[in-house]
Design a protein around this motif. Structure first.
Motif, PDB file in Angstrom:
ATOM      1  N   MET A 106       0.833  -1.200   0.000  1.00  0.00           N
ATOM      2  CA  MET A 106       0.000   0.000   0.000  1.00  0.00           C
ATOM      3  C   MET A 106       0.865   1.245   0.000  1.00  0.00           C
ATOM      4  O   MET A 106       1.912   1.270   0.625  1.00  0.00           O
ATOM      5  CB  MET A 106      -0.887   0.042   1.264  1.00  0.00           C
ATOM      6  N   SER A 107       0.371   2.284  -0.692  1.00  0.00           N
ATOM      7  CA  SER A 107       1.020   3.581  -0.516  1.00  0.00           C
ATOM      8  C   SER A 107       0.618   4.087   0.866  1.00  0.00           C
ATOM      9  O   SER A 107      -0.522   3.928   1.295  1.00  0.00           O
ATOM     10  CB  SER A 107       0.591   4.563  -1.608  1.00  0.00           C
ATOM     11  N   ARG A 108       1.569   4.680   1.593  1.00  0.00           N
ATOM     12  CA  ARG A 108       1.347   5.032   2.995  1.00  0.00           C
ATOM     13  C   ARG A 108       0.367   6.192   3.162  1.00  0.00           C
ATOM     14  O   ARG A 108      -0.097   6.464   4.267  1.00  0.00           O
ATOM     15  CB  ARG A 108       2.694   5.400   3.644  1.00  0.00           C
ATOM     16  N   CYS A 110      -2.661   6.247   2.056  1.00  0.00           N
ATOM     17  CA  CYS A 110      -4.016   5.761   1.815  1.00  0.00           C
ATOM     18  C   CYS A 110      -4.997   6.354   2.820  1.00  0.00           C
ATOM     19  O   CYS A 110      -4.644   6.687   3.949  1.00  0.00           O
ATOM     20  CB  CYS A 110      -4.067   4.238   1.916  1.00  0.00           C
ATOM     21  N   PHE A 115      -6.917   1.174   5.543  1.00  0.00           N
ATOM     22  CA  PHE A 115      -6.346   0.560   6.737  1.00  0.00           C
ATOM     23  C   PHE A 115      -7.410  -0.247   7.484  1.00  0.00           C
ATOM     24  O   PHE A 115      -7.103  -1.264   8.105  1.00  0.00           O
ATOM     25  CB  PHE A 115      -5.750   1.634   7.642  1.00  0.00           C
ATOM     26  N   THR A 125       1.086  -5.662   5.973  1.00  0.00           N
ATOM     27  CA  THR A 125       1.274  -4.566   5.020  1.00  0.00           C
ATOM     28  C   THR A 125       2.745  -4.280   4.766  1.00  0.00           C
ATOM     29  O   THR A 125       3.581  -4.359   5.668  1.00  0.00           O
ATOM     30  CB  THR A 125       0.610  -3.268   5.532  1.00  0.00           C
ATOM     31  N   GLU A 126       3.012  -3.954   3.521  1.00  0.00           N
ATOM     32  CA  GLU A 126       4.277  -3.341   3.141  1.00  0.00           C
ATOM     33  C   GLU A 126       3.905  -1.979   2.565  1.00  0.00           C
ATOM     34  O   GLU A 126       2.909  -1.859   1.847  1.00  0.00           O
ATOM     35  CB  GLU A 126       5.028  -4.182   2.105  1.00  0.00           C
ATOM     36  N   TYR A 127       4.699  -0.943   2.887  1.00  0.00           N
ATOM     37  CA  TYR A 127       4.336   0.413   2.483  1.00  0.00           C
ATOM     38  C   TYR A 127       5.309   0.985   1.461  1.00  0.00           C
ATOM     39  O   TYR A 127       6.523   0.788   1.551  1.00  0.00           O
ATOM     40  CB  TYR A 127       4.313   1.348   3.694  1.00  0.00           C
ATOM     41  N   TYR A 129       6.212   4.763   0.191  1.00  0.00           N
ATOM     42  CA  TYR A 129       6.004   6.141   0.640  1.00  0.00           C
ATOM     43  C   TYR A 129       6.074   7.117  -0.534  1.00  0.00           C
ATOM     44  O   TYR A 129       7.012   7.055  -1.337  1.00  0.00           O
ATOM     45  CB  TYR A 129       7.055   6.536   1.681  1.00  0.00           C
ATOM     46  N   SER A 403       8.906   7.096   8.962  1.00  0.00           N
ATOM     47  CA  SER A 403       8.789   5.668   8.681  1.00  0.00           C
ATOM     48  C   SER A 403       8.951   4.893   9.987  1.00  0.00           C
ATOM     49  O   SER A 403      10.039   4.394  10.297  1.00  0.00           O
ATOM     50  CB  SER A 403       9.859   5.230   7.667  1.00  0.00           C
ATOM     51  N   CYS A 406       7.463  -1.225  12.750  1.00  0.00           N
ATOM     52  CA  CYS A 406       6.207  -1.943  12.951  1.00  0.00           C
ATOM     53  C   CYS A 406       6.497  -3.210  13.765  1.00  0.00           C
ATOM     54  O   CYS A 406       7.305  -4.030  13.344  1.00  0.00           O
ATOM     55  CB  CYS A 406       5.585  -2.294  11.609  1.00  0.00           C
ATOM     56  N   GLU A 449       2.399   0.103  15.095  1.00  0.00           N
ATOM     57  CA  GLU A 449       3.636   0.841  14.877  1.00  0.00           C
ATOM     58  C   GLU A 449       4.168   1.405  16.185  1.00  0.00           C
ATOM     59  O   GLU A 449       3.400   1.768  17.091  1.00  0.00           O
ATOM     60  CB  GLU A 449       3.410   1.977  13.875  1.00  0.00           C
TER      61      GLU A 449
END
Length: 491
Positions: A106-108, A110, A115, A125-127, A129, A403, A406, A449
């Motif tokens: 996902m783009s962070r 969003c 979410f 999730t992997e982000y 940025y 960033s 997590c 996070e």
């Protein structure tokens, strides 16, 4: 009883005031000249699934025909009418493309609904940025090469979800991103909520819709930028990389079992208008906006986001209908400018950030309204002194430069035992709640996070600036639930 709140009365009073909306919905409270001029009293057409009017959850008649008609217009394999807003489409797209417990890229930046989809499906999730446009401190675009690297390094990813355009009208290189994602045989989902006007604005030189550029699922909020009722949206799906049956199942789960025929008629009416008179109106609208931008190029202290940023910071294109005005270098905040526009000029912006405001313009905006915006900004700009303009910049970029580490998934963090702490004391702890500024509803902190100094400082600064920090159960936004971990005694 006489003292009970009266929302309808307040809405009527506001509707009669001289406050002008530079915010959604896209009809701008106008009905003249649009399909709404023929729209009847909503009570007279507010029905349920009676004979002859089909069923949105099992369409076989007029609703099936209407959505197939819309699909042909947009060039999709299937188009859904969404009467629970884009959020229901986002939830459906995520649930329908990623297995429970699976991984999504996902783009962070969003929207919070994405979410929520991650939480409901217990996803990992992997982000990716977005870059930051430093002169404005707002989100830029996504780097396609970074997405490719993420997909090469994380073979467990099942789908890619990105936002384009952003809340501020920044468009990423969706064609290249789609080509990369498809090389890994994965579906690309694009939250194009703020780009519902793109398919009808090609002659007006608006950006190209993600559906035309190869995206597999595209969600658009008609009500944000087109003359349609609040809560109306559409979702376009392209066959190939999407399990159509699975996605269809989730669409019906996330939409109300009592869909509004008023809203569905509004969706159809909006599309019908846009493929007719709306096409010409979009060209006229584009011309109006270019004149607005030419006038605002005369700002001496405030700054207008322009095409100068294209090709930099991941910015592939810019939606000119979003008017982004930065206060950087003036010694003033975005909340200051937002408040002045509201209180002194009766102009209501869509949102403000730490040092900028965003105005949404649409084809429904009047010439008078656009002139009021230009005159107000030029007048405010002329009152800023050289001393103010020379002050140090606020130096805040949006939260996306942070960033955080997590430690657990969103679902794990939200379901674990927890206790409440003052946000300022949370460094090193794992958040059990979301923290975001609304609008736009992009999380600064996500459950799971680790709270770090940068994110805590950012939240505290946003509160100090008077921005609407939300997401926590604490209505005062002073305290945050964190996960109980070893050595912590709880509340």
């Amino acid at each position: 009883m006489n003292d009970a709140p009266n929302l309808l009365k307040k809405l009527k009073e506001y509707g009669k005031s001289d406050f002008y909306p530079f915010h959604m919905p896209g009809h701008k409270r106008q009905s003249e000249g649009f399909f709404a001029v023929d729209f009847p009293n909503p009570f007279s057409i507010d029905i349920t699934e009676i004979d002859g009017f089909d069923n949105l959850h099992h369409p076989e008649g007029i609703l099936k025909e209407s959505m197939e008609w819309a699909s042909g217009i947009y060039g999709s394999s299937r188009t859904y009418y969404l009467i629970n807003g884009s959020s229901s489409g986002i939830l459906s797209a995520i649930s329908g493309t990623v297995s429970r417990g699976g991984t999504i890229l996902m783009s962070r930046n969003c929207h919070k609904s994405a979410f929520h989809g991650v939480f409901l499906n217990q996803l990992k999730t992997e982000y990716i940025y977005p870059q930051i446009i430093p002169q404005f401190g707002i989100q830029g675009g996504l780097n396609p090469k970074k997405i490719e690297e993420m997909l090469m390094n994380h073979g467990e990813i099942e789908a890619v979800f990105v936002v384009s355009p952003t809340y501020d009208g920044i468009v990423s290189d969706i064609k290249t991103i789609a080509e990369i994602v498809h090389r890994f045989h994965l579906p690309l989902i694009v939250d194009e909520a703020h780009g519902a006007h793109f398919p009808f604005g090609r002659e007006g030189e608006f950006p190209v819709s993600a559906l035309e550029l190869g995206a597999d699922v595209v969600i658009q909020s008609l009500h944000k930028t087109l003359p349609s009722f609040t809560q109306t949206a559409v979702m376009h799906v392209r066959e190939g990389y999407v399990d159509m049956g699975r996605l269809d199942r989730y669409v019906h789960m996330y939409q109300t079992s009592s869909p509004s025929y008023v809203l569905m008629a509004g969706i159809e009416g909006c599309i019908r208008y846009m493929i007719g008179e709306g096409l010409e109106q979009m060209k006229l609208f584009s011309s109006k906006i270019e004149k607005v931008r030419k006038v605002l190029s005369g700002l001496k202290h405030l700054k207008l986001l322009t095409d100068r940023e294209k090709g930099l910071y991941g910015v592939y294109d810019i939606d000119h209908s979003k008017i982004i005005i930065s206060t950087r270098g003036t010694g003033k905040s975005g909340t200051w400018l937002d408040d002045r526009l509201r209180t002194e000029y009766h102009l209501e912006m869509e949102m403000c950030g730490p040092d900028y405001v965003t105005a949404i313009t649409t084809l429904a905006d009047t010439q008078e309204g656009l002139e009021r915006l230009c005159n107000a900004l030029l007048h405010i700009d002329s009152g800023l002194s050289i001393e103010e303009s020379g002050k140090a910049e606020t130096g805040f970029s949006q939260e996306l430069e942070i960033s955080p580490a997590c430690r657990m998934t969103i679902a794990q963090a939200m379901d674990e035992p927890r206790h409440r702490i003052a946000i300022s004391n949370g460094e090193g702890m794992v958040s059990a709640e979301f923290v975001y500024v609304y609008p736009p509803g992009i999380p600064i902190v996500v459950p799971g996070e680790v709270l770090n100094k940068e994110s805590i400082d950012l939240v505290m600064k946003y509160k100090e600036l008077g921005l609407a920090v939300q997401g926590m159960e604490d209505e005062e936004s002073r305290e945050l639930y964190v996960v109980n971990e070893a050595g912590q005694t709880g509340e």
